[in-house]
Design an enzyme around this catalytic site. Structure first.
Site, PDB file in Angstrom:
ATOM      1  N   ASP A 140     100.079 -20.693-138.938  1.00 21.70           N
ATOM      2  CA  ASP A 140     100.058 -19.232-139.072  1.00 21.70           C
ATOM      3  C   ASP A 140     100.312 -18.574-137.721  1.00 21.70           C
ATOM      4  O   ASP A 140      99.605 -17.647-137.325  1.00 21.70           O
ATOM      5  CB  ASP A 140      98.732 -18.761-139.659  1.00 21.70           C
ATOM      6  CG  ASP A 140      98.810 -17.317-140.180  1.00 21.70           C
ATOM      7  OD1 ASP A 140      99.926 -16.896-140.556  1.00 21.70           O
ATOM      8  OD2 ASP A 140      97.784 -16.624-140.207  1.00 21.70           O
ATOM      9  N   VAL A 142      85.840 -11.208-138.187  1.00 19.84           N
ATOM     10  CA  VAL A 142      85.639 -11.685-136.822  1.00 19.84           C
ATOM     11  C   VAL A 142      84.824 -10.664-136.053  1.00 19.84           C
ATOM     12  O   VAL A 142      85.146  -9.472-136.042  1.00 19.84           O
ATOM     13  CB  VAL A 142      86.991 -11.930-136.114  1.00 19.84           C
ATOM     14  CG1 VAL A 142      86.753 -12.517-134.724  1.00 19.84           C
ATOM     15  CG2 VAL A 142      87.867 -12.859-136.945  1.00 19.84           C
ATOM     16  N   LYS A 198      83.825 -15.913-136.285  1.00 18.05           N
ATOM     17  CA  LYS A 198      84.431 -15.634-137.590  1.00 18.05           C
ATOM     18  C   LYS A 198      83.446 -16.047-138.676  1.00 18.05           C
ATOM     19  O   LYS A 198      83.115 -17.236-138.805  1.00 18.05           O
ATOM     20  CB  LYS A 198      85.748 -16.377-137.760  1.00 18.05           C
ATOM     21  CG  LYS A 198      86.329 -16.244-139.172  1.00 18.05           C
ATOM     22  CD  LYS A 198      87.691 -16.889-139.319  1.00 18.05           C
ATOM     23  CE  LYS A 198      88.765 -15.989-138.745  1.00 18.05           C
ATOM     24  NZ  LYS A 198      90.117 -16.450-139.115  1.00 18.05           N
ATOM     25  N   MET A 220      90.597 -14.804-144.458  1.00 18.10           N
ATOM     26  CA  MET A 220      89.658 -15.913-144.336  1.00 18.10           C
ATOM     27  C   MET A 220      88.241 -15.453-143.999  1.00 18.10           C
ATOM     28  O   MET A 220      87.283 -16.147-144.326  1.00 18.10           O
ATOM     29  CB  MET A 220      90.131 -16.879-143.241  1.00 18.10           C
ATOM     30  CG  MET A 220      91.522 -17.430-143.467  1.00 18.10           C
ATOM     31  SD  MET A 220      91.607 -18.571-144.849  1.00 18.10           S
ATOM     32  CE  MET A 220      90.708 -19.958-144.185  1.00 18.10           C
TER      33      MET A 220
END
Length: 534
Positions: free
Chosen positions: A145, A37, A51, A34
């Site tokens: 997740d 970070v 992030k 995604m």
């Protein structure tokens, strides 16, 4: 503008690092599908986990609007067990999400350096992670997740991070249709079939993560991702090395059918019960129930089209593609049709049936029923003390031994003696409660048709909730819970309780109460208590 996806060197205290949205990037601390970070410094000076999202995640206005809606929901989550979302900019040139920075190792790193979590620390970990999940679900969000790399340890306490795959519970189709997001070995079976996620899917991932914490190995093993997913679909997990205290609960939570998994509320209740029992083991006078590497390799997070069995990665490995339709096509091998979860109904009927039968027994044959209840209280307290001692021995010297059962049987008389003191306190308290109620009823001129049922109810309530009743209530509740998960046994017991209740009610209604071996009620006419009746 500096590239936020490139490694960032740790600057000195006065160094001017790159900025994103007013946040000074200090060093890269993680990277996933995604985004990247960074440890960053906020404008107010505090450190955050920032992030920076990848372009494919927010590729158009629709995706950015979706992200904005999700962030708004995630900002409703407030819990010390969750790295809360502090700030976000879905519409910036470099969209980002800032969360609380947790200065701790991930569960993967912790196990690599410290080894598996055991004993009371494991139950503490499981309970803390369940609390985090409860806070997430309370905000109407599914995490989707939960896995070891998304759990940080702040001291002994777990903190759930990375809601990159979280979605609103009421908008579960927000991802692209036909694409699977998640981590093999922690995804629930129904997700592999393309079903909508539910809180039960997070419960499955919670259990797999706790099992990993206990053993250092994923419960569905390692190997090619499709082989792992096939084991998940079939429910072929290995919990043999998991702490025996949590093994039954984790087994239930890893059930292939969502409705067969316990709810998060039940999970927390059972963990809290076990924690109270451990506190009782340390001190219980019966008066206060209220006190009562390769091996750790990081699994791959993937994006997979369900129909093709391919993953989208920069460095794809060759996966065994043997019969992917059988593994992933929902039409090729379906899960059993979901069944209504009737476990709470059976549990309620068993509990209510037992209580009503006890009250009717005290109405039909007060003396005999009271003797049976006294022996039942002593038996349950003895079983509780024996089970507690067995668990303590196992925590000290490891797994179960062949001699645990005979040793417990030999030690039962000693535990019965210990249990009797708490039983006497409980019986004395209940007797006082019943006596005071009897005096009030006699002064009010109540008839026997009202006195006996009320006194019977007071006896049952006193033995169930009185001081020291935890060692009565917990084993009884565990017995009822175990029976309720076996439909044949549960309905047989419910039917037997119904027949017993009808028989006792008929006997009390036709022949009246039997006071054998005594001549009559202790408040009969001519007795001291009898004079209290108007």
């Amino acid at each position: 503008m500096a590239d936020p996806y490139a490694p960032v060197q740790r600057p000195g205290p006065d160094a001017a690092g790159p900025e994103v949205g007013g946040y000074r990037l200090l060093t890269k601390i993680g990277e996933g599908g995604m985004g990247v970070v960074h440890l960053a410094r906020a404008p107010d000076g505090r450190r955050v986990a920032l992030k920076v999202l990848r372009a494919h995640v927010v590729g158009d206005d629709e995706a950015r609007a979706r992200l904005a809606r999700e962030v708004a929901s995630l900002q409703r989550i407030h819990s010390p067990r969750v790295a809360e979302v502090l700030d976000a900019d879905p519409w910036g040139e470099l969209p980002f999400v800032a969360t609380r920075y947790v200065p701790g190792l991930s569960l993967h790193e912790h196990l690599r350096t410290e080894g598996p979590i055991t004993g009371t620390d494991l139950v503490w970990f499981a309970h803390g992670l369940a609390e985090a999940l409860r806070a997430v679900h309370a905000a109407g969000v599914l995490h989707r997740d939960i896995k070891p790399s998304n759990v940080l340890l702040e001291g002994r306490a777990p903190v759930l991070i990375d809601f990159g795959l979280a979605r609103l519970a009421e908008d579960s189709r927000i991802t692209h249709t036909g694409w699977l997001l998640g981590t093999p070995g922690y995804l629930a079976p129904e997700i592999l079939y393309g079903d909508d996620p539910t809180p039960a899917a997070d419960v499955h991932a919670w259990a797999a993560t706790v099992a990993f914490a206990s053993t250092g190995a994923p419960p569905y093993g390692r190997g090619p991702a499709m082989a792992v997913m096939d084991r998940v679909r079939r429910g072929e997990h290995d919990l043999s090395a998991v702490d025996p205290v949590l093994r039954p609960l984790l087994t239930e939570c890893l059930a292939p059918v969502p409705h067969e998994r316990p709810s998060l509320t039940e999970i927390l209740e059972r963990l809290e019960t076990w924690q109270r029992e451990q506190l009782d083991d340390g001190f219980d006078d019966g008066l206060d129930d209220e006190l009562d590497e390769a091996a750790y390799a990081e699994p791959v997070t993937m994006t997979m089209p369900l129909a093709w069995g391919l993953r989208e990665r920069e460095d794809p490995d060759d996966w065994p593609m043997a019969d992917p339709a059988t593994l992933l096509d929902p039409d090729a091998a379906e899960l059993p049709a979901p069944r209504p979860d009737r476990t709470p109904l059976r549990r309620w009927l068993l509990t209510a049936g037992g209580a009503v039968s006890a009250v009717l027994g005290l109405v039909a044959a007060p003396v005999l029923a009271l003797v049976v209840l006294i022996f039942g209280v002593l038996a349950l307290r003895t079983a509780s003390w024996t089970a507690s001692a067995t668990r303590e021995r196992r925590q000290i010297r490891g797994a179960a031994r062949w001699y645990d059962v005979p040793l417990s049987a030999l030690a039962s008389p000693w535990y019965a003696a210990i249990a009797s003191w708490g039983a006497l306190v409980l019986l004395a308290w209940t007797s006082l409660l019943v006596f005071l109620l009897l005096v009030v009823l006699l002064l009010l001129g109540a008839g026997d048709q009202l006195v006996l049922p009320l006194l019977g109810t007071a006896v049952v309530a006193g033995l169930w909730w009185g001081p020291g009743s935890g060692r009565v209530r917990r084993p009884a509740t565990a017995l009822v819970r175990g029976w309720s998960r076996r439909p044949g046994l549960a309905w047989t017991a419910i039917a037997a309780l119904a027949v017993l209740g009808l028989a006792l009610g008929w006997a009390a209604g036709t022949t009246g109460p039997s006071w054998e071996p005594f001549a009559g009620a202790p408040w009969a006419e001519g007795t001291l208590l009898g004079h209290l009746r108007r």
